[in-house]
Design a protein around this motif. Structure first.
Motif, PDB file in Angstrom:
ATOM      1  N   ARG A   1      37.505   0.386 -35.839  1.00 18.45           N
ATOM      2  CA  ARG A   1      35.750  -0.806 -35.138  1.00 18.45           C
ATOM      3  C   ARG A   1      37.553  -1.423 -35.057  1.00 18.45           C
ATOM      4  O   ARG A   1      36.847  -2.171 -33.945  1.00 18.45           O
ATOM      5  N   ARG A   2      38.679  -2.670 -35.106  1.00 16.26           N
ATOM      6  CA  ARG A   2      38.949  -3.028 -35.118  1.00 16.26           C
ATOM      7  C   ARG A   2      39.647  -2.607 -33.963  1.00 16.26           C
ATOM      8  O   ARG A   2      39.607  -3.964 -33.104  1.00 16.26           O
ATOM      9  N   PHE A   3      40.037  -1.632 -33.364  1.00 15.89           N
ATOM     10  CA  PHE A   3      40.679  -1.769 -31.948  1.00 15.89           C
ATOM     11  C   PHE A   3      39.990  -1.746 -31.219  1.00 15.89           C
ATOM     12  O   PHE A   3      39.872  -2.074 -29.699  1.00 15.89           O
ATOM     13  N   TRP A   4      38.328  -1.851 -30.899  1.00 15.33           N
ATOM     14  CA  TRP A   4      37.805  -1.178 -30.292  1.00 15.33           C
ATOM     15  C   TRP A   4      37.227  -2.356 -29.557  1.00 15.33           C
ATOM     16  O   TRP A   4      36.482  -3.127 -28.588  1.00 15.33           O
ATOM     17  N   ILE A   5      36.839  -3.543 -30.817  1.00 14.01           N
ATOM     18  CA  ILE A   5      36.602  -4.997 -30.922  1.00 14.01           C
ATOM     19  C   ILE A   5      37.387  -6.060 -30.146  1.00 14.01           C
ATOM     20  O   ILE A   5      37.384  -6.445 -28.793  1.00 14.01           O
ATOM     21  N   HIS A   6      38.608  -5.434 -30.280  1.00 12.59           N
ATOM     22  CA  HIS A   6      39.651  -6.346 -29.880  1.00 12.59           C
ATOM     23  C   HIS A   6      40.133  -6.239 -28.468  1.00 12.59           C
ATOM     24  O   HIS A   6      40.268  -6.905 -27.452  1.00 12.59           O
ATOM     25  N   ARG A   7      40.338  -4.414 -28.112  1.00  9.78           N
ATOM     26  CA  ARG A   7      40.138  -4.198 -26.961  1.00  9.78           C
ATOM     27  C   ARG A   7      39.247  -4.549 -26.069  1.00  9.78           C
ATOM     28  O   ARG A   7      39.343  -4.666 -24.560  1.00  9.78           O
ATOM     29  N   GLN A   8      38.312  -4.812 -26.066  1.00 12.19           N
ATOM     30  CA  GLN A   8      37.113  -4.414 -25.239  1.00 12.19           C
ATOM     31  C   GLN A   8      36.729  -6.311 -24.467  1.00 12.19           C
ATOM     32  O   GLN A   8      36.012  -6.737 -24.006  1.00 12.19           O
ATOM     33  N   ALA A   9      36.837  -7.088 -25.798  1.00  9.25           N
ATOM     34  CA  ALA A   9      36.920  -8.284 -25.809  1.00  9.25           C
ATOM     35  C   ALA A   9      37.757  -8.674 -24.411  1.00  9.25           C
ATOM     36  O   ALA A   9      38.169  -9.560 -23.727  1.00  9.25           O
ATOM     37  N   HIS A  10      39.203  -8.298 -24.771  1.00  6.01           N
ATOM     38  CA  HIS A  10      40.304  -8.495 -24.387  1.00  6.01           C
ATOM     39  C   HIS A  10      39.967  -7.830 -22.806  1.00  6.01           C
ATOM     40  O   HIS A  10      40.577  -8.308 -21.583  1.00  6.01           O
ATOM     41  N   GLU A  11      39.522  -6.831 -22.347  1.00  6.08           N
ATOM     42  CA  GLU A  11      39.245  -6.081 -21.327  1.00  6.08           C
ATOM     43  C   GLU A  11      38.024  -6.627 -20.416  1.00  6.08           C
ATOM     44  O   GLU A  11      38.574  -6.863 -18.797  1.00  6.08           O
ATOM     45  N   THR A  12      37.339  -7.137 -21.061  1.00  5.03           N
ATOM     46  CA  THR A  12      36.374  -8.205 -20.188  1.00  5.03           C
ATOM     47  C   THR A  12      36.944  -9.443 -20.121  1.00  5.03           C
ATOM     48  O   THR A  12      36.604  -9.894 -18.926  1.00  5.03           O
ATOM     49  N   ALA A  13      37.675  -9.836 -21.232  1.00  3.30           N
ATOM     50  CA  ALA A  13      38.007 -11.335 -20.347  1.00  3.30           C
ATOM     51  C   ALA A  13      39.174 -11.469 -18.909  1.00  3.30           C
ATOM     52  O   ALA A  13      38.875 -12.180 -18.349  1.00  3.30           O
TER      53      ALA A  13
END
Length: 245
Positions: free
Chosen positions: A114-126
């Motif tokens: 859960r932590r991985f996907w939240i952080h990964r998608q936040a930075h992917e989008t940013a």
């Protein structure tokens, strides 16, 4: 950063991406990428849907093969703004509902899913929001120091140490931050070694200095005029191998 803040960042950056795309035009080229704005936005929306599918079905492996399986065929440009926003909203709603006990595929060892996907998608989008803003040549939204430091931790402290990004050329690179922790990157061998929270005057072969926003953009290999490079050009070039679209 708290999960709620990162989830809000995803939807905020999706909105900023849409606004920037409409200013730049869908055919505008993105600096440093062989993509136009249309491709960046479509890629981001497909990644959102791919990651949501992994999480929703708790897939143990990347059975769909990645975001290409979620690429829309023939979607008119006029529908892209709603499509990227809908995908971001669905993803953040899902990630906000799953528990920390989630078990599914990830691609950064040692980070709970859960932590991985939240952080990964936040930075992917940013980062892709930044790409689209740069394509338009207009104002670029700065990354807040806390968010940028979170991204430095993910990329420098995580992905950069994976064997696939290793380089045989030895060198010490200092990321000297003026408003947060600095990082030391040591190239050479089977893995790149990184150390966080080092003194900003740590001895190194090359130095990149700047605030968190400037360093975040630099480590993502995006234009970063405020980042100041000095020292060995070969050591600086070694970082270019660390690239995740």
């Amino acid at each position: 950063m708290k999960p709620e803040s990162l989830l809000a960042q995803i939807t905020d950056d999706a909105d900023l991406m849409v606004a920037a795309a409409q200013r730049a035009g869908w055919d505008a080229r993105v600096p440093g990428l062989e993509w136009d704005v249309r491709t960046v936005v479509t890629h981001t929306g497909a990644v959102h849907r791919w990651s949501a599918d992994v999480v929703r079905r708790a897939l143990p492996t990347n059975e769909t093969g990645g975001s290409s399986a979620f690429w829309p065929d023939g979607l008119p440009d006029a529908e892209l703004p709603g499509w990227i926003r809908d995908g971001a909203h669905a993803l953040t709603t899902l990630l906000g509902q799953v528990t920390d006990g989630l078990a599914c595929f990830t691609f950064l060892p040692g980070v709970p899913p859960r932590r991985f996907w939240i952080h990964r998608q936040a930075h992917e989008t940013a980062v892709h929001r930044l790409d689209v803003e740069l394509a338009g040549g207009g104002p670029v939204t700065a990354f807040a120091p806390q968010f940028a430091q979170d991204g430095l931790t993910e990329l420098v402290g995580g992905f950069a140490t994976e064997p696939g990004f290793a380089t045989s050329r030895p060198g010490r690179l200092l990321l000297a931050c003026t408003d947060g922790p600095s990082w030391l990157v040591e190239f050479g061998g089977e893995r790149t070694r990184t150390t966080g929270d080092v003194p900003a005057d740590t001895k190194a072969d090359a130095v990149v200095g700047g605030d968190s926003d400037a360093l975040y953009r630099w480590v993502w290999n995006r234009p970063s005029p405020a980042a100041v490079e000095s020292g060995d050009p070969g050591t600086l070039a070694s970082w270019r191998a660390v690239r995740i679209l």
